[in-house]
Design a protein around this motif. Sequence first.
Motif, PDB file in Angstrom:
ATOM      1  N   TYR B  66      17.224  19.394  -6.920  1.00  0.00           N
ATOM      2  CA  TYR B  66      18.190  20.382  -7.401  1.00  0.00           C
ATOM      3  C   TYR B  66      19.627  19.845  -7.411  1.00  0.00           C
ATOM      4  O   TYR B  66      20.468  20.320  -8.157  1.00  0.00           O
ATOM      5  CB  TYR B  66      18.120  21.661  -6.555  1.00  0.00           C
ATOM      6  CG  TYR B  66      16.887  22.498  -6.823  1.00  0.00           C
ATOM      7  CD1 TYR B  66      15.927  22.103  -7.740  1.00  0.00           C
ATOM      8  CD2 TYR B  66      16.673  23.694  -6.154  1.00  0.00           C
ATOM      9  CE1 TYR B  66      14.797  22.855  -7.984  1.00  0.00           C
ATOM     10  CE2 TYR B  66      15.545  24.463  -6.386  1.00  0.00           C
ATOM     11  CZ  TYR B  66      14.608  24.035  -7.303  1.00  0.00           C
ATOM     12  OH  TYR B  66      13.487  24.793  -7.535  1.00  0.00           O
ATOM     13  N   LYS B  67      19.878  18.846  -6.583  1.00  0.00           N
ATOM     14  CA  LYS B  67      21.237  18.281  -6.557  1.00  0.00           C
ATOM     15  C   LYS B  67      21.595  17.616  -7.887  1.00  0.00           C
ATOM     16  O   LYS B  67      22.765  17.386  -8.173  1.00  0.00           O
ATOM     17  CB  LYS B  67      21.353  17.272  -5.422  1.00  0.00           C
ATOM     18  CG  LYS B  67      20.438  16.079  -5.561  1.00  0.00           C
ATOM     19  CD  LYS B  67      20.494  15.210  -4.321  1.00  0.00           C
ATOM     20  CE  LYS B  67      19.457  14.090  -4.429  1.00  0.00           C
ATOM     21  NZ  LYS B  67      19.294  13.379  -3.167  1.00  0.00           N
ATOM     22  N   HIS B  73      24.491  23.024  -8.829  1.00  0.00           N
ATOM     23  CA  HIS B  73      24.494  22.654  -7.411  1.00  0.00           C
ATOM     24  C   HIS B  73      25.885  22.832  -6.818  1.00  0.00           C
ATOM     25  O   HIS B  73      26.040  23.292  -5.684  1.00  0.00           O
ATOM     26  CB  HIS B  73      24.016  21.210  -7.254  1.00  0.00           C
ATOM     27  CG  HIS B  73      23.713  20.824  -5.846  1.00  0.00           C
ATOM     28  ND1 HIS B  73      24.663  20.321  -4.986  1.00  0.00           N
ATOM     29  CD2 HIS B  73      22.566  20.902  -5.133  1.00  0.00           C
ATOM     30  CE1 HIS B  73      24.098  20.084  -3.817  1.00  0.00           C
ATOM     31  NE2 HIS B  73      22.835  20.438  -3.873  1.00  0.00           N
ATOM     32  N   GLY B  78      23.309  24.270  -3.711  1.00  0.00           N
ATOM     33  CA  GLY B  78      21.884  23.913  -3.713  1.00  0.00           C
ATOM     34  C   GLY B  78      21.010  24.936  -3.031  1.00  0.00           C
ATOM     35  O   GLY B  78      19.871  24.638  -2.671  1.00  0.00           O
TER      36      GLY B  78
END
Lengths: 107, 156
Positions: B66-67, B73, B78
């Motif tokens: 997800y970063k 993010h 996140g």
Amino acid sequence: MRSTTLALLVTSTALTAVTGLPAQSAMPSLADATLGALSALNADHPKPQPFILVSDDEEDDDDEEDHEDDDEDEGQGGLRHQAPAATVTPPANGLFGNGTPPQVKVN
Amino acid sequence: MKSLLAALAFTTALTAPGLALARPVTLTTTLTNYGGGGAYLALYVTDAKGTYKGSLWMAGKKTKYYKHMIDWHRATGGNAAEVNGITGASVGAGRTLEITLDLADALFDAGYTLHIDAAVEDMRESPSEITVPLTTSGAGKAVRGRRYISTFQYGL
């Protein structure tokens, strides 16, 4: 000169014999140690044991990490697994109504 | 009898605005044939000031990636709870993701913008690849992406 050298040689040999031989005899040799260890092993096994070839293969699959299971990571929000769509209600962020749950299709 | 009708009218009056507050909206995202693995897509909304308001969808389940949805993010830290219940699988190259969500009417014609961040493993991230104002007049009009997204459109 020659007699002096001869005397020194005899003296040093005598000293070596007097001090070195008892010390050497007091030390168990490597062969003796190995035989002793084997004797201790064989004490539990009266019958002669065959030699076993021990593999030197260093591969040990048991220690390998399973890198395929990437889903086990933890999100920075502390949530271990976010719920898939339609299993829980969407977040209460003001964007969603209370009607039908999310529907997804991939073509 | 009169009191029954009054009660019925009253409850209808209370319920009707609630029913009209949201509508099903279909978000259609078609990816290019970029030649990589499944794309992670974060769909989220910002207000007129550019402030993050919330997420609509996350395509991709592994939180450790997800970063790479950089703008999302940055806005959320996140936090996977932001996409709880609105997460699905990543989307393959050339495929079309079609999501139907019950979205608040207040999102349209009020200065809100829908963003899509995209990321593909071993390839460059693409933050805010799509930014499209949410308006009733913009419904059904395709918007082109920059890298991984061929087109995006929403239908009311």
